[in-house]
Write a protein that holds these residues in place. Structure first.
Motif, PDB file in Angstrom:
ATOM      1  N   ASP A 148       0.849  -1.185   0.000  1.00 14.70           N
ATOM      2  CA  ASP A 148       0.000   0.000   0.000  1.00 14.70           C
ATOM      3  C   ASP A 148       0.890   1.243   0.000  1.00 14.70           C
ATOM      4  OD1 ASP A 148      -1.717   2.240   1.053  1.00 14.70           O
ATOM      5  OD2 ASP A 148      -3.202   0.627   1.140  1.00 14.70           O
ATOM      6  N   TRP A 149       0.698   2.126  -0.957  1.00 20.93           N
ATOM      7  CA  TRP A 149       1.569   3.294  -1.104  1.00 20.93           C
ATOM      8  C   TRP A 149       1.560   4.197   0.123  1.00 20.93           C
ATOM      9  CZ3 TRP A 149      -0.442   8.181  -0.713  1.00 20.93           C
ATOM     10  CH2 TRP A 149      -1.829   8.317  -0.867  1.00 20.93           C
ATOM     11  N   ARG A 150       0.489   4.153   0.899  1.00 18.65           N
ATOM     12  CA  ARG A 150       0.420   5.014   2.087  1.00 18.65           C
ATOM     13  C   ARG A 150       1.446   4.612   3.146  1.00 18.65           C
ATOM     14  NH1 ARG A 150      -5.917   4.277   2.976  1.00 18.65           N
ATOM     15  NH2 ARG A 150      -5.249   2.197   2.298  1.00 18.65           N
ATOM     16  N   LEU A 151       1.984   3.395   3.040  1.00 14.95           N
ATOM     17  CA  LEU A 151       2.998   2.930   3.992  1.00 14.95           C
ATOM     18  C   LEU A 151       4.412   3.022   3.418  1.00 14.95           C
ATOM     19  CD1 LEU A 151       1.245  -0.157   5.631  1.00 14.95           C
ATOM     20  CD2 LEU A 151       1.295   2.241   6.361  1.00 14.95           C
ATOM     21  N   ASN A 152       4.567   3.745   2.334  1.00 16.07           N
ATOM     22  CA  ASN A 152       5.894   3.952   1.738  1.00 16.07           C
ATOM     23  C   ASN A 152       6.746   4.786   2.695  1.00 16.07           C
ATOM     24  OD1 ASN A 152       8.138   4.617   0.252  1.00 16.07           O
ATOM     25  ND2 ASN A 152       7.026   5.474  -1.484  1.00 16.07           N
ATOM     26  N   ASN A 153       7.719   4.146   3.318  1.00 15.22           N
ATOM     27  CA  ASN A 153       8.615   4.843   4.245  1.00 15.22           C
ATOM     28  C   ASN A 153      10.025   4.965   3.689  1.00 15.22           C
ATOM     29  OD1 ASN A 153       9.109   2.013   4.524  1.00 15.22           O
ATOM     30  ND2 ASN A 153      10.237   2.429   6.410  1.00 15.22           N
ATOM     31  N   LEU A 154      10.185   4.748   2.379  1.00 20.59           N
ATOM     32  CA  LEU A 154      11.519   4.712   1.774  1.00 20.59           C
ATOM     33  C   LEU A 154      12.027   6.090   1.369  1.00 20.59           C
ATOM     34  CD1 LEU A 154      11.057   1.518  -0.422  1.00 20.59           C
ATOM     35  CD2 LEU A 154      12.028   1.712   1.883  1.00 20.59           C
ATOM     36  N   LEU A 155      11.195   7.115   1.525  1.00 16.41           N
ATOM     37  CA  LEU A 155      11.604   8.474   1.150  1.00 16.41           C
ATOM     38  C   LEU A 155      11.664   9.384   2.378  1.00 16.41           C
ATOM     39  CD1 LEU A 155       9.454   8.851  -2.101  1.00 16.41           C
ATOM     40  CD2 LEU A 155      11.897   8.344  -1.949  1.00 16.41           C
ATOM     41  N   LEU A 156      11.953   8.781   3.532  1.00 18.40           N
ATOM     42  CA  LEU A 156      12.013   9.569   4.770  1.00 18.40           C
ATOM     43  C   LEU A 156      13.055  10.671   4.686  1.00 18.40           C
ATOM     44  CD1 LEU A 156      11.725   6.842   7.580  1.00 18.40           C
ATOM     45  CD2 LEU A 156       9.975   8.441   6.821  1.00 18.40           C
ATOM     46  N   ARG A 157      14.191  10.377   4.056  1.00 16.67           N
ATOM     47  CA  ARG A 157      15.272  11.372   3.979  1.00 16.67           C
ATOM     48  C   ARG A 157      14.886  12.566   3.112  1.00 16.67           C
ATOM     49  NH1 ARG A 157      17.507   6.428   4.413  1.00 16.67           N
ATOM     50  NH2 ARG A 157      19.044   6.127   6.060  1.00 16.67           N
ATOM     51  N   GLN A 158      13.924  12.362   2.221  1.00 13.65           N
ATOM     52  CA  GLN A 158      13.398  13.474   1.418  1.00 13.65           C
ATOM     53  C   GLN A 158      12.174  14.114   2.076  1.00 13.65           C
ATOM     54  OE1 GLN A 158      14.554  10.498   0.283  1.00 13.65           O
ATOM     55  NE2 GLN A 158      14.630  10.466  -1.948  1.00 13.65           N
ATOM     56  N   CYS A 172       0.132  -3.644   6.647  1.00 10.87           N
ATOM     57  CA  CYS A 172      -0.225  -3.760   8.073  1.00 10.87           C
ATOM     58  C   CYS A 172      -1.490  -2.952   8.370  1.00 10.87           C
ATOM     59  CB  CYS A 172       0.935  -3.272   8.939  1.00 10.87           C
ATOM     60  SG  CYS A 172       0.516  -3.057  10.693  1.00 10.87           S
ATOM     61  N   GLY A 173      -2.492  -3.599   8.939  1.00  7.39           N
ATOM     62  CA  GLY A 173      -3.755  -2.941   9.216  1.00  7.39           C
ATOM     63  C   GLY A 173      -3.647  -1.780  10.188  1.00  7.39           C
ATOM     64  N   LEU A 174      -2.882  -1.946  11.268  1.00 11.16           N
ATOM     65  CA  LEU A 174      -2.730  -0.874  12.254  1.00 11.16           C
ATOM     66  C   LEU A 174      -2.002   0.316  11.648  1.00 11.16           C
ATOM     67  CD1 LEU A 174      -1.826  -2.831  15.519  1.00 11.16           C
ATOM     68  CD2 LEU A 174      -3.977  -1.682  14.963  1.00 11.16           C
ATOM     69  N   ALA A 175      -0.940   0.032  10.888  1.00  6.83           N
ATOM     70  CA  ALA A 175      -0.180   1.106  10.255  1.00  6.83           C
ATOM     71  C   ALA A 175      -1.032   1.826   9.211  1.00  6.83           C
ATOM     72  CB  ALA A 175       1.086   0.542   9.616  1.00  6.83           C
ATOM     73  N   LEU A 176      -1.849   1.065   8.474  1.00  6.59           N
ATOM     74  CA  LEU A 176      -2.705   1.666   7.453  1.00  6.59           C
ATOM     75  C   LEU A 176      -3.774   2.567   8.063  1.00  6.59           C
ATOM     76  CD1 LEU A 176      -3.195  -1.158   4.794  1.00  6.59           C
ATOM     77  CD2 LEU A 176      -2.324   1.163   4.415  1.00  6.59           C
ATOM     78  N   ALA A 177      -4.328   2.160   9.185  1.00  7.15           N
ATOM     79  CA  ALA A 177      -5.332   2.993   9.848  1.00  7.15           C
ATOM     80  C   ALA A 177      -4.720   4.331  10.257  1.00  7.15           C
ATOM     81  CB  ALA A 177      -5.888   2.267  11.066  1.00  7.15           C
ATOM     82  N   PHE A 178      -3.491   4.283  10.756  1.00 12.10           N
ATOM     83  CA  PHE A 178      -2.784   5.501  11.140  1.00 12.10           C
ATOM     84  C   PHE A 178      -2.495   6.358   9.910  1.00 12.10           C
ATOM     85  CE2 PHE A 178       1.197   7.818  11.707  1.00 12.10           C
ATOM     86  CZ  PHE A 178       0.957   8.510  12.887  1.00 12.10           C
ATOM     87  N   ALA A 179      -1.945   5.741   8.850  1.00  7.99           N
ATOM     88  CA  ALA A 179      -1.577   6.473   7.640  1.00  7.99           C
ATOM     89  C   ALA A 179      -2.782   7.115   6.975  1.00  7.99           C
ATOM     90  CB  ALA A 179      -0.866   5.537   6.662  1.00  7.99           C
ATOM     91  N   ALA A 180      -3.894   6.394   6.955  1.00  5.27           N
ATOM     92  CA  ALA A 180      -5.100   6.924   6.331  1.00  5.27           C
ATOM     93  C   ALA A 180      -5.596   8.177   7.057  1.00  5.27           C
ATOM     94  CB  ALA A 180      -6.195   5.857   6.320  1.00  5.27           C
ATOM     95  N   GLU A 181      -5.518   8.174   8.374  1.00  2.00           N
ATOM     96  CA  GLU A 181      -5.958   9.336   9.148  1.00  2.00           C
ATOM     97  C   GLU A 181      -4.989  10.501   8.955  1.00  2.00           C
ATOM     98  OE1 GLU A 181      -8.421  11.637  11.545  1.00  2.00           O
ATOM     99  OE2 GLU A 181      -8.730   9.797  10.395  1.00  2.00           O
TER     100      GLU A 181
END
Length: 215
Positions: A148-158, A172-181
């Motif tokens: 899911d693109w909302r959990l893309n954490n590979l561009l943190l340095r940018q 991850c369901g828990l991570a997705l709920a957080f990211a969606a909000e």
């Protein structure tokens, strides 16, 4: 943000909305002073510490931000043992887990992170002789057929992210709920910048074993 849009401070939006109990930022001493001042002007509680962090153990000033002084101090206290020069892997995993929970990361994602510490830095499997970049290990462990693109954490340095932790799985369901909000908060705060952020996170990426994101 790129394309003429201002960068969205997703962590501040999440903290202000009560999604996160605290924020932790590693910076130079000069940067840390400006960061602390900015958050204090917003009405946040800020405490700082100093010590070696990261894979290369470079000295940084650590800024802990929360809505109340107790939560900021608790995050700082959780990380203090990790700043020690020599810490056994089991202790390092325990305190890293405590810090992750103080920062409001999903428990399953925190558990996956501490498991990698116990496995050994840069090890894809327990007992591996060779090492790769720790970002590659985290992404390898989190890989799913349909991330899911909302959990893309590979561009943190940018500074392009909705989540600032390493998901245990890219669905991850828990991570997705957080990211969606967080995405909803970004869209409500700055629709144009949120659109640019979403566009960048959706683009295909290749992560090398050296930890470099290409795309």
């Amino acid at each position: 943000m790129h394309g003429g849009h201002q960068r969205i401070d997703v962590e501040w939006l999440a903290l202000a909305a009560g999604l996160k109990p605290a924020i932790r930022i590693a910076a130079t001493a000069l940067e840390a002073s400006a960061i602390a001042g900015r958050f204090q002007a917003m009405g946040a509680a800020v405490v700082t510490a100093r010590g070696p962090v990261g894979v290369h153990r470079h000295e940084h000033t650590l800024v802990y931000v929360a809505r109340d002084p107790e939560a900021a101090a608790a995050a700082r206290a959780a990380e203090r043992p990790l700043l020690a020069t020599h810490l056994p892997p089991r202790d390092k995993a325990y305190y890293a887990g405590e810090l992750g929970r103080r920062l409001g990361y999903p428990r399953c994602c925190v558990d996956a992170f501490t498991a990698r510490i116990l496995r050994g830095p840069g090890k894809l499997r327990a007992g591996d002789r060779d090492s790769v970049h720790e970002d590659y290990v985290a992404a390898h462990d989190a890989y799913v057929a349909k991330p899911d693109w909302r959990l893309n954490n590979l561009l943190l340095r940018q500074h392009l992210r909705l989540v600032t932790f390493e998901p245990c799985r890219y669905d991850c369901g828990l991570a997705l709920a957080f990211a969606a909000e967080v995405l909803r908060l970004c869209q409500a705060s700055d629709p144009a910048s949120a659109h640019v952020l979403a566009d960048r996170l959706k683009r295909p990426l290749v992560l090398t074993a050296a930890g470099r994101a290409l795309g």
